[in-house]
Scaffold this active site. Structure first.
Site, PDB file in Angstrom:
ATOM      1  N   GLU A  21       0.852  -1.193   0.000  1.00  0.00           N
ATOM      2  CA  GLU A  21       0.000   0.000   0.000  1.00  0.00           C
ATOM      3  C   GLU A  21       0.886   1.240   0.000  1.00  0.00           C
ATOM      4  O   GLU A  21       1.567   1.534   0.977  1.00  0.00           O
ATOM      5  CB  GLU A  21      -0.908  -0.001   1.231  1.00  0.00           C
ATOM      6  N   LYS A  33       0.297   4.441   2.740  1.00  0.00           N
ATOM      7  CA  LYS A  33       0.326   4.317   4.196  1.00  0.00           C
ATOM      8  C   LYS A  33       1.285   5.352   4.775  1.00  0.00           C
ATOM      9  O   LYS A  33       2.261   5.740   4.142  1.00  0.00           O
ATOM     10  CB  LYS A  33       0.778   2.914   4.605  1.00  0.00           C
ATOM     11  N   GLU A  84       6.758   0.716   6.010  1.00  0.00           N
ATOM     12  CA  GLU A  84       5.301   0.601   6.159  1.00  0.00           C
ATOM     13  C   GLU A  84       4.574   0.291   4.859  1.00  0.00           C
ATOM     14  O   GLU A  84       3.520  -0.333   4.863  1.00  0.00           O
ATOM     15  CB  GLU A  84       4.721   1.883   6.757  1.00  0.00           C
TER      16      GLU A  84
END
Length: 518
Positions: free
Chosen positions: A349, A352, A360
């Site tokens: 993702e 994030k 992350e």
């Protein structure tokens, strides 16, 4: 004043343009992955194993939505089914995602973001309305197999400074009552995913485990409600974070090979951090009168980029080791038997928060486009390998790079790279990361391309005051990939609106950049 107003309008459009179908910030857990792994290791005295099974069977995966270009939910569900991943944990109740899960046979944990806790805590009617719209509707109309409702996500993280301490239990209680009122409570259980930092062991051994003193009085009512309703305690355990946070952490103890120095706790030997951390929770529950409360491992995994210890080799080693560790149903010393777990995470993702670290955005076992990152045998397919997403639609094969004749000492280089990285994703640039060996011109090109791809290869997104140019020759080098973005997915009516908002956001962003550099 005018540039300032433009800037705020730009931010508004940018926020509205991405993840158009998501309410609030579903994975506000990512401020977080202030996640802790917990260094605790070890424990004795086995306990009764009765009543521990709660829908155990098959591996689960966390499916997040903080991406600039999401794979279509139908594509993801097909990928889940082809990999025979039988359970999925969501961070919200996105309509398109749940609708895609209809008739899939996949068990679902629906999430309620932390920013909704206050409203649900203060109003039983709000909880009933949420259950009606997000649970009953999908049970009755879409035949979605919802098994859990995750109320909040790691709300007691120390990094939140107590923001959700007083709203979590009332919200959990009201959602539970709403499930009872709707007639779903026998089938669907509430839970509250908590990070491993809610418990600790003063002596470093699992047998010393207890809930943190400063949140003890907030945790116990939650645990009692779960126990009274046959619901599980959900915990997120991250050995990687322990390694990331402590340079002295014994690396081998994070894995499941048995190569780490074992820890002895009163005659019980622990060979890896996961077992020790898990059993620290078991001891904490036992000490507070809830010895038989079921436990779900809500998140466990290893990132692949953004840090020197976040790499493909370690991620494959950890996740494959975990799969083999739990495959025989051996469990942990304090909890023999099957472990109910969800890998974190399914797909990378790129939006994030990187406040906890650049890693992350790289937790997925699949890349942003649904392509497997490494060999991983989940024990679910005949091939023993992950099956990629099918029929993924990409943008054109072209990239934005630094113009070959542009000078590195051009005064516009620094602000251009800063701008590109702020709105793109440069987390693969850094010490011992996948693109850490690029030269200066390569770093600049990577930043430019990230911004260009996130903005759907619009010509304006490769200007950078004349520093950028579009090429059709792949600039990737070695393990460093210059990605081509997939076609954006927008839900329902948001499809056209999302494209318009993203284009306007780009125009305003470029305008601000030019104004600030006049």
């Amino acid at each position: 004043m005018f540039p300032l107003l433009l800037f705020f309008f730009f931010l508004l459009l940018l926020g509205a343009g991405s993840n158009a179908s998501t309410f609030g910030n579903p994975e506000s857990e990512s401020v977080a992955h202030g996640k802790v792994g917990g260094l605790v290791s070890s424990s004795p005295a086995k306990m009764s194993v009765t009543n521990h099974a709660v829908a155990v069977g098959g591996i689960g995966a966390n499916w997040g939505s903080q991406s600039s270009h999401r794979l279509p939910p139908d594509t993801v569900v097909r990928m889940l089914r082809e990999n025979r991943i039988q359970k999925v944990k969501l961070f919200d109740a996105d309509y398109d995602t749940l609708r895609a899960l209809r008739n899939s046979g996949i068990e679902v944990m629906v999430g309620i973001p932390n920013d909704m806790l206050a409203s649900l805590a203060s109003s039983e009617k709000a909880a009933e309305r949420w259950v009606s719209e997000n649970i009953t509707h999908h049970l009755n109309n879409n035949n979605v197999i919802i098994r859990y409702v995750a109320v909040g996500n790691e709300p007691f993280l120390e990094t939140y400074n107590g923001s959700f301490l007083r709203s979590t239990f009332p919200a959990l209680r009201n959602v539970q009552q709403a499930l009872i009122k709707a007639g779903h409570s026998n089938l669907i259980k509430v839970t509250c995913p908590l990070n491993a930092d809610v418990y600790l062991s003063p002596n470093g051994l699992p047998s010393g485990g207890d809930f943190r003193a400063n949140i003890h009085d907030f945790i116990i009512p939650i645990v009692k409600l779960l126990s009274d309703n046959g619901a599980p305690f959900t915990v997120n355990i991250y050995p990687f974070i322990s390694l990331y946070s402590d340079s002295n952490f014994p690396v081998e103890y994070a894995f499941f090979d048995g190569n780490g120095t074992p820890v002895n706790d009163g005659g019980t030997t622990y060979y890896n951090m996961f077992d020790a951390n898990h059993d620290t929770l078991v001891w904490a529950l036992q000490k507070n009168g809830f010895a038989n409360l079921p436990i779900i491992v809500g998140e466990i995994g290893w990132p692949t980029d953004g840090d020197r210890n976040a790499n493909l080799l370690y991620a494959q080693r950890f996740n494959q080791g975990f799969m083999e560790h739990i495959s025989g149903g051996k469990g942990t010393p304090m909890r023999p038997g099957p472990i109910n777990a969800y890998l974190f995470s399914l797909i990378d993702e790129d939006e994030k928060s990187i406040q906890p670290g650049n890693f992350e955005r790289h937790w997925g076992i699949f890349r942003y486009d649904g392509h497997p990152k490494y060999s991983l045998n989940l024990g679910t397919t005949n091939s023993g390998s992950l099956i990629p997403a099918r029929n993924v639609a990409y943008l054109e094969r072209k990239w934005c790079i630094m113009r070959p004749n542009a000078r590195l000492d051009d005064p516009q280089v620094a602000p251009s790279v800063s701008y590109a990285c702020a709105l793109g994703d440069c987390t693969c640039l850094g010490y011992q990361t996948s693109c850490g060996n690029l030269d200066t011109r390569g770093n600049i090109s990577y930043a430019f391309n990230s911004y260009y791809q996130k903005n759907n290869q619009l010509d304006e997104a490769c200007r950078f005051n004349g520093l950028g140019t579009v090429t059709r020759a792949d600039p990737s080098q070695g393990n460093c990939r210059f990605d081509i973005m997939i076609l954006p997915f927008y839900s329902g009516a948001g499809r056209i609106l999302g494209c318009i908002k993203q284009t306007l956001a780009l125009v305003f962003g470029v305008t601000i950049f030019l104004l600030n550099n006049l």
